[in-house]
Scaffold this active site. Structure first.
Site, PDB file in Angstrom:
ATOM      1  CD  GLN A  98      -2.862   1.501   2.222  1.00 21.33           C
ATOM      2  OE1 GLN A  98      -2.299   1.622   3.189  1.00 21.33           O
ATOM      3  NE2 GLN A  98      -4.295   1.628   1.932  1.00 21.33           N
ATOM      4  CE1 TYR A 177      -2.537   9.420   7.201  1.00 19.73           C
ATOM      5  CE2 TYR A 177      -3.959   7.393   6.484  1.00 19.73           C
ATOM      6  CZ  TYR A 177      -3.439   8.195   7.511  1.00 19.73           C
ATOM      7  OH  TYR A 177      -3.611   7.940   8.815  1.00 19.73           O
ATOM      8  NE  ARG A 224      -8.555   0.009   2.425  1.00 21.75           N
ATOM      9  CZ  ARG A 224      -8.661  -0.181   3.727  1.00 21.75           C
ATOM     10  NH1 ARG A 224      -8.042   0.610   4.680  1.00 21.75           N
ATOM     11  NH2 ARG A 224      -9.448  -1.149   4.146  1.00 21.75           N
ATOM     12  N   GLY A 312      -9.370  -6.419   8.466  1.00 24.21           N
ATOM     13  CA  GLY A 312      -8.261  -5.963   9.084  1.00 24.21           C
ATOM     14  C   GLY A 312      -8.083  -6.385  10.384  1.00 24.21           C
ATOM     15  NE  ARG A 313     -11.010  -3.081  13.657  1.00 26.79           N
ATOM     16  CZ  ARG A 313     -12.126  -2.434  13.730  1.00 26.79           C
ATOM     17  NH1 ARG A 313     -12.191  -1.634  15.064  1.00 26.79           N
ATOM     18  NH2 ARG A 313     -13.035  -2.102  12.914  1.00 26.79           N
TER      19      ARG A 313
HETATM   20  C1  LIG Z   1      -3.777  -0.969  13.522  1.00 36.63           C
HETATM   21  C2  LIG Z   1      -4.508  -0.547  12.345  1.00 36.63           C
HETATM   22  C3  LIG Z   1      -3.743   0.118  11.428  1.00 36.63           C
HETATM   23  C4  LIG Z   1      -4.176   0.465  10.295  1.00 36.63           C
HETATM   24  N1  LIG Z   1      -3.417   1.123   9.292  1.00 36.63           N
HETATM   25  C5  LIG Z   1      -4.006   1.254   7.823  1.00 36.63           C
HETATM   26  C6  LIG Z   1      -3.166   1.761   7.012  1.00 36.63           C
HETATM   27  O1  LIG Z   1      -2.091   1.822   7.013  1.00 36.63           O
HETATM   28  N2  LIG Z   1      -3.939   1.984   5.769  1.00 36.63           N
HETATM   29  C7  LIG Z   1      -5.138   1.665   5.615  1.00 36.63           C
HETATM   30  O2  LIG Z   1      -5.646   2.008   4.404  1.00 36.63           O
HETATM   31  N3  LIG Z   1      -6.030   1.509   6.512  1.00 36.63           N
HETATM   32  C8  LIG Z   1      -5.646   1.160   7.859  1.00 36.63           C
HETATM   33  N4  LIG Z   1      -6.261   0.904   8.644  1.00 36.63           N
HETATM   34  C9  LIG Z   1      -7.779   0.401   8.422  1.00 36.63           C
HETATM   35  C10 LIG Z   1      -8.081  -0.996   8.160  1.00 36.63           C
HETATM   36  O3  LIG Z   1      -7.461  -1.248   6.718  1.00 36.63           O
HETATM   37  C11 LIG Z   1      -9.300  -1.361   8.050  1.00 36.63           C
HETATM   38  O4  LIG Z   1      -9.962  -0.441   6.998  1.00 36.63           O
HETATM   39  C12 LIG Z   1     -10.043  -1.164   9.593  1.00 36.63           C
HETATM   40  O5  LIG Z   1      -9.425  -1.883  10.461  1.00 36.63           O
HETATM   41  C13 LIG Z   1     -11.676  -1.745   9.322  1.00 36.63           C
HETATM   42  O6  LIG Z   1     -11.688  -2.973   8.995  1.00 36.63           O
HETATM   43  P1  LIG Z   1     -11.826  -4.199  10.082  1.00 36.63           P
HETATM   44  O7  LIG Z   1     -13.143  -3.945  10.857  1.00 36.63           O
HETATM   45  O8  LIG Z   1     -11.731  -5.682   9.399  1.00 36.63           O
HETATM   46  O9  LIG Z   1     -10.531  -4.147  11.222  1.00 36.63           O
HETATM   47  C14 LIG Z   1      -5.509   0.352   9.963  1.00 36.63           C
HETATM   48  C15 LIG Z   1      -6.549  -0.284  11.074  1.00 36.63           C
HETATM   49  C16 LIG Z   1      -5.795  -0.838  12.256  1.00 36.63           C
HETATM   50  C17 LIG Z   1      -6.606  -1.458  13.091  1.00 36.63           C
END
Ligand SMILES: Cc1cc2nc3c(=O)[nH]c(=O)nc-3n(C[C@H](O)[C@H](O)[C@H](O)COP(=O)(O)O)c2cc1C
Length: 357
Positions: A98, A177, A224, A312-313
């Site tokens: 990314q 961003y 994205r 994500g999480r």
């Molecule tokens: C620790 C953490 C770091 C993240 N860093 C990014 C990132 O670098 N780039 C991005 O597009 N989204 C980032 N996100 C957002 C996640 O990609 C995702 O959209 C978000 O966690 C919701 O999805 P989930 O419910 O499956 O966790 C981050 C989320 C978390 C929890």
């Protein structure tokens, strides 16, 4: 009905399932923005994902948003990623980098330079610095003539990514961003060809994607987006019109996928699905919201026409997420305290489920 466990052809890649690891910043790079052996292990542990998208990677020093994040703008950084991509491929996986330019969401204490943005408007909130959170500084508004160089930085980093063994790149056009700042109507107050109308506000995104497509090909380029999202204080006027126009340009450029966050009403998201003829990766819940993506959100969106679902999480705490989803083994909870710190703890220490024989 489409199942999470069906194969999917994405450009030249065949994904064995429709589960994507969402990009997540983990702040564990070495000095100089280098990828580390722990990062290779972390991503390799998660190689059963249909596709991994890495944490945000800065395409230039001035584009670095947080301390401790990796880059793809020096030869040393490029070389440091090779063990990561090799380890993922050795475990049968596929991985996109990314590319994230933070724009105004940055700090001189992190990069040594005053951050830049579309306009001299500070982000809302504190940004991370080497000495802790500090108020977001007022960025320097980019001169019109400087903007193409920032668009090109995505293409240059993409070339380095592919040379380092990545299968492709995802431009971070979401979450407040740089690309998202240009799409915004309150972070972008420009009166030149990059601000004001919808056509002008999408221009930087289109130029960044075009530079990337030129560098590595459309089949290796994704983006994205977070339509209507309000991260770091961005606001967007005319959300449907803005994203419909952008998706039209992305269709013309024939990019491999668009990765959309559920940052606006489902009705609007469905309209965007109809406006985008290509591969849709859906992240079905509000980023950093109280509820993390689970199986039912995934099935809901596969039913609504998403092709791939990003988690994500759940991927942080479950390196074997695909197998857990397939077998119904409970999803382990994530420890927020180690999102951005802790070294290998909370990074490499989440076990795969042990199935009894
Ligand atoms: C620790 C953490 C770091 C993240 N860093 C990014 C990132 O670098 N780039 C991005 O597009 N989204 C980032 N996100 C957002 C996640 O990609 C995702 O959209 C978000 O966690 C919701 O999805 P989930 O419910 O499956 O966790 C981050 C989320 C978390 C929890």
């Amino acid at each position: 009905m489409t199942s999470l466990f069906q194969r999917y052809d994405l450009g030249a890649l065949t994904l064995p399932n429709r589960v994507v690891m969402a990009p997540m910043t983990r702040v564990r790079a070495a000095a100089g923005g280098l990828a580390t052996p722990s990062m290779a292990t972390y991503y390799a542990q998660r190689a059963s994902a249909g596709l991994i998208v890495t944490e945000g990677v800065q395409p230039s020093l001035i584009g670095q948003s947080n301390p401790g994040t990796p880059g793809l703008h020096t030869d040393e950084q490029q070389a440091s990623w090779r063990p990561v991509t090799d380890a993922v491929h050795a475990n049968g996986g596929r991985i996109f980098a990314q590319l994230m330019h933070g724009g105004r969401v940055s700090h001189p204490d992190t990069t040594g330079t005053r951050p830049v943005g579309p306009s001299a408007v500070a982000a809302v909130g504190d940004v991370f610095t080497p000495t802790g959170p500090r108020p977001a500084p007022v960025p320097r508004a980019l001169e019109t003539a400087e903007i193409p160089e920032h668009a090109r930085s995505y293409g240059d980093a993409a070339r380095r990514a592919v040379d380092a063994g990545f299968d492709g790149v995802e431009l971070h056009g979401a979450n407040g961003y740089l690309i998202s700042q240009f799409l915004s109507s309150n972070a972008n107050l420009r009166t030149d060809g990059y601000g004001g109308s919808v056509a002008h506000r999408i221009r930087f995104a289109v130029e960044a994607v075009s530079a990337t497509v030129e560098a590595v090909g459309a089949a290796r380029t994704g983006i994205r987006l977070s339509p209507g999202g309000t991260f770091w204080g961005v606001e967007e006027k005319e959300v449907t019109e803005l994203y419909t126009a952008l998706l039209g340009e992305l269709a013309r450029l024939d990019v491999a996928y668009v990765h959309i966050e559920a940052t606006t009403d489902e009705e609007v998201l469905l309209e965007l699905r109809r406006a985008w003829p290509g591969t849709l990766v859906m992240n079905p819940v509000l980023p950093m919201g109280p509820k993390q993506t689970g199986r039912s959100d995934a099935d809901h969106w596969l039913g609504l026409g998403a092709d791939l679902i990003s988690f994500g999480r759940a991927f942080i705490a479950n390196p074997d997420l695909v197998e857990r989803l397939r077998t119904g083994v409970p999803i382990a909870p994530v420890d927020e305290a180690t999102y951005y710190q802790g070294g290998d703890a909370g990074y490499l220490t989440y076990p795969a489920h042990q199935y009894s024989a």
